[in-house]
Design a protein around this motif. Structure first.
Motif, PDB file in Angstrom:
ATOM      1  N   ALA A  21       0.820  -1.208   0.000  1.00  0.00           N
ATOM      2  CA  ALA A  21       0.000   0.000   0.000  1.00  0.00           C
ATOM      3  C   ALA A  21       0.855   1.259   0.000  1.00  0.00           C
ATOM      4  O   ALA A  21       0.375   2.330  -0.281  1.00  0.00           O
ATOM      5  CB  ALA A  21      -0.927   0.005   1.212  1.00  0.00           C
ATOM      6  N   GLU A  22       2.153   1.114   0.336  1.00  0.00           N
ATOM      7  CA  GLU A  22       3.025   2.282   0.353  1.00  0.00           C
ATOM      8  C   GLU A  22       3.240   2.777  -1.076  1.00  0.00           C
ATOM      9  O   GLU A  22       3.349   1.996  -2.011  1.00  0.00           O
ATOM     10  CB  GLU A  22       4.369   1.922   0.986  1.00  0.00           C
ATOM     11  CG  GLU A  22       4.260   1.633   2.466  1.00  0.00           C
ATOM     12  CD  GLU A  22       5.578   1.190   3.073  1.00  0.00           C
ATOM     13  OE1 GLU A  22       6.601   1.176   2.371  1.00  0.00           O
ATOM     14  OE2 GLU A  22       5.568   0.855   4.267  1.00  0.00           O
ATOM     15  N   ALA A  23       3.322   4.081  -1.211  1.00  0.00           N
ATOM     16  CA  ALA A  23       3.497   4.666  -2.539  1.00  0.00           C
ATOM     17  C   ALA A  23       4.938   4.512  -2.999  1.00  0.00           C
ATOM     18  O   ALA A  23       5.866   4.560  -2.200  1.00  0.00           O
ATOM     19  CB  ALA A  23       3.118   6.138  -2.502  1.00  0.00           C
ATOM     20  N   TYR A  24       5.100   4.343  -4.280  1.00  0.00           N
ATOM     21  CA  TYR A  24       6.423   4.259  -4.865  1.00  0.00           C
ATOM     22  C   TYR A  24       6.503   5.258  -6.015  1.00  0.00           C
ATOM     23  O   TYR A  24       5.603   5.337  -6.848  1.00  0.00           O
ATOM     24  CB  TYR A  24       6.701   2.850  -5.403  1.00  0.00           C
ATOM     25  CG  TYR A  24       7.955   2.803  -6.223  1.00  0.00           C
ATOM     26  CD1 TYR A  24       9.208   2.763  -5.618  1.00  0.00           C
ATOM     27  CD2 TYR A  24       7.894   2.863  -7.613  1.00  0.00           C
ATOM     28  CE1 TYR A  24      10.362   2.761  -6.373  1.00  0.00           C
ATOM     29  CE2 TYR A  24       9.047   2.859  -8.382  1.00  0.00           C
ATOM     30  CZ  TYR A  24      10.283   2.802  -7.751  1.00  0.00           C
ATOM     31  OH  TYR A  24      11.422   2.824  -8.509  1.00  0.00           O
ATOM     32  N   CYS A  25       7.596   6.002  -6.046  1.00  0.00           N
ATOM     33  CA  CYS A  25       7.872   6.919  -7.147  1.00  0.00           C
ATOM     34  C   CYS A  25       9.222   6.553  -7.759  1.00  0.00           C
ATOM     35  O   CYS A  25      10.127   6.105  -7.044  1.00  0.00           O
ATOM     36  CB  CYS A  25       7.908   8.364  -6.655  1.00  0.00           C
ATOM     37  SG  CYS A  25       6.313   8.976  -6.083  1.00  0.00           S
ATOM     38  N   PRO A  26       9.385   6.752  -9.052  1.00  0.00           N
ATOM     39  CA  PRO A  26      10.678   6.479  -9.678  1.00  0.00           C
ATOM     40  C   PRO A  26      11.780   7.354  -9.074  1.00  0.00           C
ATOM     41  O   PRO A  26      11.511   8.364  -8.422  1.00  0.00           O
ATOM     42  CB  PRO A  26      10.440   6.861 -11.151  1.00  0.00           C
ATOM     43  CG  PRO A  26       8.963   6.822 -11.330  1.00  0.00           C
ATOM     44  CD  PRO A  26       8.376   7.206 -10.010  1.00  0.00           C
ATOM     45  N   ASP A  35       0.671  10.869  -5.424  1.00  0.00           N
ATOM     46  CA  ASP A  35       1.199  11.222  -6.739  1.00  0.00           C
ATOM     47  C   ASP A  35       2.705  11.419  -6.657  1.00  0.00           C
ATOM     48  O   ASP A  35       3.263  11.662  -5.588  1.00  0.00           O
ATOM     49  CB  ASP A  35       0.555  12.504  -7.280  1.00  0.00           C
ATOM     50  CG  ASP A  35      -0.882  12.282  -7.727  1.00  0.00           C
ATOM     51  OD1 ASP A  35      -1.179  11.210  -8.277  1.00  0.00           O
ATOM     52  OD2 ASP A  35      -1.708  13.185  -7.529  1.00  0.00           O
ATOM     53  N   CYS A  36       3.357  11.338  -7.798  1.00  0.00           N
ATOM     54  CA  CYS A  36       4.797  11.536  -7.915  1.00  0.00           C
ATOM     55  C   CYS A  36       5.050  12.796  -8.746  1.00  0.00           C
ATOM     56  O   CYS A  36       4.343  13.048  -9.729  1.00  0.00           O
ATOM     57  CB  CYS A  36       5.448  10.352  -8.607  1.00  0.00           C
ATOM     58  SG  CYS A  36       5.185   8.771  -7.777  1.00  0.00           S
ATOM     59  N   TYR A  37       6.077  13.544  -8.349  1.00  0.00           N
ATOM     60  CA  TYR A  37       6.382  14.817  -9.004  1.00  0.00           C
ATOM     61  C   TYR A  37       7.859  14.858  -9.374  1.00  0.00           C
ATOM     62  O   TYR A  37       8.710  14.526  -8.563  1.00  0.00           O
ATOM     63  CB  TYR A  37       6.070  15.988  -8.068  1.00  0.00           C
ATOM     64  CG  TYR A  37       4.618  16.040  -7.658  1.00  0.00           C
ATOM     65  CD1 TYR A  37       3.718  16.835  -8.350  1.00  0.00           C
ATOM     66  CD2 TYR A  37       4.145  15.271  -6.592  1.00  0.00           C
ATOM     67  CE1 TYR A  37       2.375  16.870  -7.983  1.00  0.00           C
ATOM     68  CE2 TYR A  37       2.810  15.299  -6.224  1.00  0.00           C
ATOM     69  CZ  TYR A  37       1.931  16.094  -6.922  1.00  0.00           C
ATOM     70  OH  TYR A  37       0.610  16.131  -6.561  1.00  0.00           O
ATOM     71  N   LEU A  38       8.129  15.279 -10.593  1.00  0.00           N
ATOM     72  CA  LEU A  38       9.493  15.450 -11.071  1.00  0.00           C
ATOM     73  C   LEU A  38       9.725  16.933 -11.324  1.00  0.00           C
ATOM     74  O   LEU A  38       9.019  17.545 -12.134  1.00  0.00           O
ATOM     75  CB  LEU A  38       9.728  14.659 -12.361  1.00  0.00           C
ATOM     76  CG  LEU A  38      11.112  14.832 -12.992  1.00  0.00           C
ATOM     77  CD1 LEU A  38      12.197  14.265 -12.071  1.00  0.00           C
ATOM     78  CD2 LEU A  38      11.156  14.162 -14.360  1.00  0.00           C
ATOM     79  N   CYS A 156       6.563  17.662 -13.664  1.00  0.00           N
ATOM     80  CA  CYS A 156       5.712  16.580 -14.153  1.00  0.00           C
ATOM     81  C   CYS A 156       5.019  15.896 -12.971  1.00  0.00           C
ATOM     82  O   CYS A 156       5.578  15.836 -11.875  1.00  0.00           O
ATOM     83  CB  CYS A 156       6.541  15.548 -14.905  1.00  0.00           C
ATOM     84  SG  CYS A 156       7.459  16.201 -16.324  1.00  0.00           S
ATOM     85  N   GLU A 157       3.831  15.381 -13.219  1.00  0.00           N
ATOM     86  CA  GLU A 157       3.043  14.689 -12.197  1.00  0.00           C
ATOM     87  C   GLU A 157       2.503  13.384 -12.774  1.00  0.00           C
ATOM     88  O   GLU A 157       2.044  13.354 -13.920  1.00  0.00           O
ATOM     89  CB  GLU A 157       1.876  15.577 -11.770  1.00  0.00           C
ATOM     90  CG  GLU A 157       0.918  14.955 -10.785  1.00  0.00           C
ATOM     91  CD  GLU A 157      -0.270  15.858 -10.461  1.00  0.00           C
ATOM     92  OE1 GLU A 157      -1.008  15.523  -9.516  1.00  0.00           O
ATOM     93  OE2 GLU A 157      -0.475  16.882 -11.146  1.00  0.00           O
ATOM     94  N   GLN A 158       2.577  12.332 -11.969  1.00  0.00           N
ATOM     95  CA  GLN A 158       1.976  11.049 -12.341  1.00  0.00           C
ATOM     96  C   GLN A 158       1.542  10.339 -11.076  1.00  0.00           C
ATOM     97  O   GLN A 158       2.077  10.608 -10.004  1.00  0.00           O
ATOM     98  CB  GLN A 158       2.948  10.186 -13.130  1.00  0.00           C
ATOM     99  CG  GLN A 158       4.136   9.682 -12.330  1.00  0.00           C
ATOM    100  CD  GLN A 158       5.082   8.836 -13.168  1.00  0.00           C
ATOM    101  OE1 GLN A 158       5.069   8.887 -14.392  1.00  0.00           O
ATOM    102  NE2 GLN A 158       5.908   8.058 -12.509  1.00  0.00           N
ATOM    103  N   PRO A 159       0.573   9.430 -11.193  1.00  0.00           N
ATOM    104  CA  PRO A 159       0.154   8.682  -9.995  1.00  0.00           C
ATOM    105  C   PRO A 159       1.296   7.805  -9.497  1.00  0.00           C
ATOM    106  O   PRO A 159       2.078   7.278 -10.296  1.00  0.00           O
ATOM    107  CB  PRO A 159      -1.001   7.817 -10.497  1.00  0.00           C
ATOM    108  CG  PRO A 159      -1.426   8.403 -11.787  1.00  0.00           C
ATOM    109  CD  PRO A 159      -0.228   9.092 -12.360  1.00  0.00           C
ATOM    110  N   SER A 160       1.398   7.662  -8.183  1.00  0.00           N
ATOM    111  CA  SER A 160       2.370   6.725  -7.630  1.00  0.00           C
ATOM    112  C   SER A 160       1.831   5.316  -7.835  1.00  0.00           C
ATOM    113  O   SER A 160       0.641   5.123  -8.103  1.00  0.00           O
ATOM    114  CB  SER A 160       2.629   7.005  -6.154  1.00  0.00           C
ATOM    115  OG  SER A 160       1.442   6.811  -5.420  1.00  0.00           O
TER     116      SER A 160
END
Length: 168
Positions: A21-26, A35-38, A156-160
């Motif tokens: 359930a923990e979020a992961y971002c590249p 969400d993940c943000y670059l 940039c934004e994408q779902p985790s």
């Protein structure tokens, strides 16, 4: 013995549920609220190139939905100590004066415009939304309408994705 195995199985299942359930971002992306943000700080570009850059990575130029997300974005912009500007995903190019998020095609419901913005300063050609550093306002960042040809840094934004998922 069966009771002991059941407890161990339950504990293991609970651990795996929490872990997945923990979020992961590249790498180099920052996680906030699912969400993940670059923050691309080394390569400024015009708004269309920034949109394309994010889209090529399966993301979008950031679409800020509320004050908590805005505060996260601003704090990270400050952390990079760039000053200058970052591209956001909004534009009024299709219908001047009507600001829309370019990917979700929704109107901006939350905004954080700088005082006097949007103003289409000196012309009617400021149709892209940026997060601009204002030294005169306690070193703050605010939203600003900008020439789409200006060179700013994309966010940039994408779902985790759940940790442990295969990303390909």
């Amino acid at each position: 013995m069966i009771f002991r195995i059941s407890i161990i199985s339950l504990a293991l299942a609970t651990y795996l549920d929490i872990r997945y359930a923990e979020a992961y971002c590249p790498d180099n992306w920052r996680e906030f609220s699912g969400d993940c943000y670059l923050f691309l700080t080394h390569l400024p570009m015009n708004w269309q190139s920034a949109w394309d850059y994010c889209a090529h990575r399966g993301a979008k130029l950031v679409e800020i939905e509320d004050v908590s997300e805005d505060n996260f974005i601003i704090q990270n912009a400050k952390d990079f100590h760039i000053g200058d500007c970052f591209w956001l995903g909004g534009s009024d190019a299709e219908l001047p004066g009507v600001w829309m998020w370019s990917t979700s095609r929704t109107m901006l419901m939350y905004t954080n415009w700088a005082p006097g913005e949007p103003n289409h300063h000196q012309s009617d050609n400021e149709h892209c939304l940026d997060l601009l550093y204002y030294a005169g306002y306690n070193d703050a960042y605010f939203w600003n309408d900008e020439y789409c040809t200006r060179l700013c840094h994309p966010i940039c934004e994408q779902p985790s994705v759940p940790e442990g998922s295969i990303i390909g």
